[in-house]
Design an enzyme around this catalytic site. Structure first.
Site, PDB file in Angstrom:
ATOM      1  N   CYS A 172       0.841  -1.203   0.000  1.00 26.57           N
ATOM      2  CA  CYS A 172       0.000   0.000   0.000  1.00 26.57           C
ATOM      3  C   CYS A 172       0.870   1.244   0.000  1.00 26.57           C
ATOM      4  O   CYS A 172       1.354   1.684   1.051  1.00 26.57           O
ATOM      5  CB  CYS A 172      -0.938  -0.011   1.206  1.00 26.57           C
ATOM      6  SG  CYS A 172      -2.067   1.388   1.223  1.00 26.57           S
ATOM      7  N   CYS A 175      -0.539   4.169   1.957  1.00 24.80           N
ATOM      8  CA  CYS A 175      -0.400   3.995   3.406  1.00 24.80           C
ATOM      9  C   CYS A 175       1.031   4.244   3.860  1.00 24.80           C
ATOM     10  O   CYS A 175       1.272   4.895   4.865  1.00 24.80           O
ATOM     11  CB  CYS A 175      -0.774   2.569   3.816  1.00 24.80           C
ATOM     12  SG  CYS A 175      -2.273   1.950   3.072  1.00 24.80           S
ATOM     13  N   ASP A 176       1.992   3.691   3.156  1.00 23.70           N
ATOM     14  CA  ASP A 176       3.364   3.625   3.680  1.00 23.70           C
ATOM     15  C   ASP A 176       4.358   4.514   2.949  1.00 23.70           C
ATOM     16  O   ASP A 176       5.467   4.729   3.439  1.00 23.70           O
ATOM     17  CB  ASP A 176       3.874   2.170   3.603  1.00 23.70           C
ATOM     18  CG  ASP A 176       3.042   1.244   4.481  1.00 23.70           C
ATOM     19  OD1 ASP A 176       2.498   1.723   5.477  1.00 23.70           O
ATOM     20  OD2 ASP A 176       2.940   0.041   4.157  1.00 23.70           O
TER      21      ASP A 176
HETATM   22  P1  FAD Z   1     -10.241  -5.371   6.971  1.00 28.60           P
HETATM   23  O1  FAD Z   1      -9.356  -4.413   7.643  1.00 28.60           O
HETATM   24  O2  FAD Z   1      -9.737  -6.145   5.817  1.00 28.60           O
HETATM   25  O3  FAD Z   1     -10.751  -6.374   8.110  1.00 28.60           O
HETATM   26  C1  FAD Z   1     -11.604  -7.404   7.859  1.00 28.60           C
HETATM   27  C2  FAD Z   1     -11.377  -8.465   8.921  1.00 28.60           C
HETATM   28  O4  FAD Z   1     -12.571  -9.216   9.059  1.00 28.60           O
HETATM   29  C3  FAD Z   1     -10.342  -9.549   8.560  1.00 28.60           C
HETATM   30  O5  FAD Z   1      -9.032  -9.198   8.805  1.00 28.60           O
HETATM   31  C4  FAD Z   1     -10.779 -10.672   9.475  1.00 28.60           C
HETATM   32  O6  FAD Z   1     -10.246 -10.542  10.768  1.00 28.60           O
HETATM   33  C5  FAD Z   1     -12.286 -10.496   9.548  1.00 28.60           C
HETATM   34  N1  FAD Z   1     -12.932 -11.524   8.727  1.00 28.60           N
HETATM   35  C6  FAD Z   1     -12.692 -11.835   7.420  1.00 28.60           C
HETATM   36  N2  FAD Z   1     -13.482 -12.863   7.037  1.00 28.60           N
HETATM   37  C7  FAD Z   1     -14.218 -13.194   8.132  1.00 28.60           C
HETATM   38  C8  FAD Z   1     -15.219 -14.185   8.388  1.00 28.60           C
HETATM   39  N3  FAD Z   1     -15.634 -15.031   7.433  1.00 28.60           N
HETATM   40  N4  FAD Z   1     -15.748 -14.256   9.622  1.00 28.60           N
HETATM   41  C9  FAD Z   1     -15.358 -13.398  10.613  1.00 28.60           C
HETATM   42  N5  FAD Z   1     -14.431 -12.442  10.429  1.00 28.60           N
HETATM   43  C10 FAD Z   1     -13.871 -12.348   9.206  1.00 28.60           C
HETATM   44  N6  FAD Z   1      -5.417   2.422   5.164  1.00 28.60           N
HETATM   45  C11 FAD Z   1      -5.294   3.690   5.638  1.00 28.60           C
HETATM   46  O7  FAD Z   1      -6.264   4.437   5.593  1.00 28.60           O
HETATM   47  N7  FAD Z   1      -4.128   4.129   6.190  1.00 28.60           N
HETATM   48  C12 FAD Z   1      -3.023   3.336   6.312  1.00 28.60           C
HETATM   49  O8  FAD Z   1      -1.977   3.767   6.793  1.00 28.60           O
HETATM   50  C13 FAD Z   1      -3.128   1.984   5.837  1.00 28.60           C
HETATM   51  N8  FAD Z   1      -2.082   1.138   5.941  1.00 28.60           N
HETATM   52  C14 FAD Z   1      -2.200  -0.142   5.490  1.00 28.60           C
HETATM   53  C15 FAD Z   1      -1.119  -0.989   5.605  1.00 28.60           C
HETATM   54  C16 FAD Z   1      -1.207  -2.301   5.187  1.00 28.60           C
HETATM   55  C17 FAD Z   1      -0.009  -3.196   5.331  1.00 28.60           C
HETATM   56  C18 FAD Z   1      -2.430  -2.769   4.603  1.00 28.60           C
HETATM   57  C19 FAD Z   1      -2.537  -4.207   4.146  1.00 28.60           C
HETATM   58  C20 FAD Z   1      -3.507  -1.915   4.457  1.00 28.60           C
HETATM   59  C21 FAD Z   1      -3.406  -0.596   4.887  1.00 28.60           C
HETATM   60  N9  FAD Z   1      -4.465   0.292   4.760  1.00 28.60           N
HETATM   61  C22 FAD Z   1      -4.364   1.566   5.248  1.00 28.60           C
HETATM   62  C23 FAD Z   1      -5.758  -0.127   4.169  1.00 28.60           C
HETATM   63  C24 FAD Z   1      -6.754  -0.411   5.319  1.00 28.60           C
HETATM   64  O9  FAD Z   1      -6.126  -1.266   6.234  1.00 28.60           O
HETATM   65  C25 FAD Z   1      -8.018  -1.039   4.770  1.00 28.60           C
HETATM   66  O10 FAD Z   1      -8.602  -0.175   3.825  1.00 28.60           O
HETATM   67  C26 FAD Z   1      -9.020  -1.282   5.903  1.00 28.60           C
HETATM   68  O11 FAD Z   1      -8.448  -2.052   6.927  1.00 28.60           O
HETATM   69  C27 FAD Z   1     -10.267  -1.982   5.404  1.00 28.60           C
HETATM   70  O12 FAD Z   1     -11.079  -2.194   6.502  1.00 28.60           O
HETATM   71  P2  FAD Z   1     -12.256  -3.258   6.507  1.00 28.60           P
HETATM   72  O13 FAD Z   1     -12.950  -3.077   7.811  1.00 28.60           O
HETATM   73  O14 FAD Z   1     -13.047  -3.166   5.274  1.00 28.60           O
HETATM   74  O15 FAD Z   1     -11.592  -4.715   6.453  1.00 28.60           O
END
Ligand code: FAD
Ligand code: NAP
Length: 353
Positions: A172, A175-176
């Protein structure tokens, strides 16, 4: 009978829980299971931000000394089993990803959210109420569901890529990319689609040079994006090349990318302090087993503009599982809030509140 079950524990899931709990819906969150499979595919509880270091762009979490406000929410941090990928706080630091996620989780708990550390592995959206099955074999009945299971970045699967994750390897750039370690130094981006080109262009703001490594001799990216990359003096194309190995050391992290020609297998070392993978994402939708309409890219389809409605009435989607475009913590949290409000209105409309 539950009013609302939230599946997922990233910013979308916790934002939905905070809003649903404050609306007295008594939400139940399935935050994911702590299993080897989830560890390997990077879908452990607390989502993608649990995989990163400092988060500088989430409003309300400025860089600086956050010890005072972290102290209360995280006082039992060492007892928390999901603290598996956390970096120990430095004496003075901005909030890091795992801390931010623990704060969100704590905020949801404070309003009465119930949390179960398990995966939902099966859904039945055909009748009413909806039925969900956990990995542990439990079945839950609920009037509404918020799917917030996120997405995961694709990686090549090289052991060295995993070894240097957060030590120069990232998926990302937004992000980084601005982190001090990447300033005025050469960087490598892998991929040939719009994301790779966008990330390479973005990284030229910080890097001395960006090497864009693509396995073919034509970019997949749209023409306008291609043009942007090919005319940018700070982007050097490495055509017909694959990332063969990430080299570095424990002290400095990444120092070199070893590339391999996809034409003749010849290898070449490129000095760099960062390697950004931009080879696509996979939304976490397998457990839905076709019961929600997906987009042609495999993301849950939002069926109404500016709403979190899905193809099933009473099932809402939030965050990266339905968004292949913005993919940021703040946008995920925003749609999580929207999903909770949509669920609350659905429950009221159907006479359950
Ligand atoms: P996610 O964060 O993907 O979380 C979903 C979670 O749901 C999964 O991890 C899991 O624990 C759970 N899950 C999945 N399937 C199931 C299931 N079947 N049953 C129960 N639980 C389940 N964004 C920023 O804005 N700033 C940053 O600095 C930034 N840094 C990042 C760095 C990295 C290395 C990465 C990979 C991403 C980064 N992002 C950043 C992007 C950001 O993390 C994502 O956009 C955000 O986390 C998405 O949130 P979400 O709630 O949709 O899902
Ligand atoms: P993508 O279009 O699927 O491109 C993935 C790229 O990674 C391709 O170039 C592919 O190579 C390469 N790749 C895949 N697996 C690889 C592997 N194992 N080894 C080496 N290279 C590999 O994904 P994306 O770029 O993330 O884009 C996703 C969607 O979002 C697209 O529809 C895109 O248009 C859209 N998007 C739009 C914008 C914008 O308009 N500003 C910005 C970002 C994303 P091949 O080409 O050889 O298959």
């Amino acid at each position: 009978m539950e009013n609302v079950v939230i599946i997922g524990s990233g910013p979308a899931g916790w934002a939905a829980a905070i809003y649903a709990a404050r609306a007295a819906l008594k939400p139940l969150v399935y935050e994911g299971a702590i299993t080897e499979k989830n560890r390997k595919q990077q879908t452990l509880p607390l989502g993608q931000l649990n995989l990163t270091t400092e988060v500088e762009n989430y409003p309300g979490t400025p860089a600086g000394d956050t010890r005072a406000y972290l102290a209360s929410a995280l006082k039992n941090r060492d007892d928390v089993p999901y603290w598996v990928t956390a970096n120990k706080p430095q004496p003075s630091h901005g909030v890091n990803g795992p801390e931010l996620m623990m704060l969100m989780r704590q905020q949801a708990l404070n309003f009465g959210t119930r949390v179960v550390t398990d995966d939902i592995v099966k859904v039945d959206f055909k009748g009413s109420p909806f039925r969900l099955t956990t990995l542990g074999g439990e079945t839950i009945e609920t009037r509404t569901v918020i799917v917030a299971t996120g997405a995961r970045a694709n990686y090549l699967g090289l052991p060295s890529e995993a070894k240097f994750f957060n030590l120069g390897v990232s998926a990302c750039a937004v992000c980084d990319g601005a982190l001090p370690r990447f300033r005025n130094k050469p960087l490598v981006v892998v991929g040939g689609g719009d994301t790779a080109v966008e990330e390479a262009s973005y990284l030229t703001k910080f890097a001395s040079m960006v090497y864009l490594v693509h396995r073919r001799d034509t970019l997949r990216a749209s023409k306008i994006m291609q043009q942007r990359a090919l005319t940018n003096p700070k982007i050097t194309m490495k055509w017909n090349s694959a990332l063969d190995e990430v080299l570095g050391d424990d002290a400095c992290g990444v120092t070199t990318a070893r590339l391999k020609s996809t034409l003749n297998g010849a290898t070449e070392n490129v000095d760099c302090v960062g390697v950004f993978l931009a080879i696509g994402h996979t939304p976490n939708t397998a457990f839905l087993d076709g019961q929600l309409k997906l987009t042609d890219k495999g993301y849950v389809a939002w069926t109404t503009p500016a709403r979190t409605y899905t193809s099933v009435d009473g099932v809402f989607a939030a965050g990266d599982v339905a968004d292949d475009y913005y993919r940021q913590a703040v946008t995920a949290a925003g749609t999580g809030c929207m999903a909770a409000l949509d669920a609350e209105r659905w429950l009221a409309h159907h006479g359950h509140l």
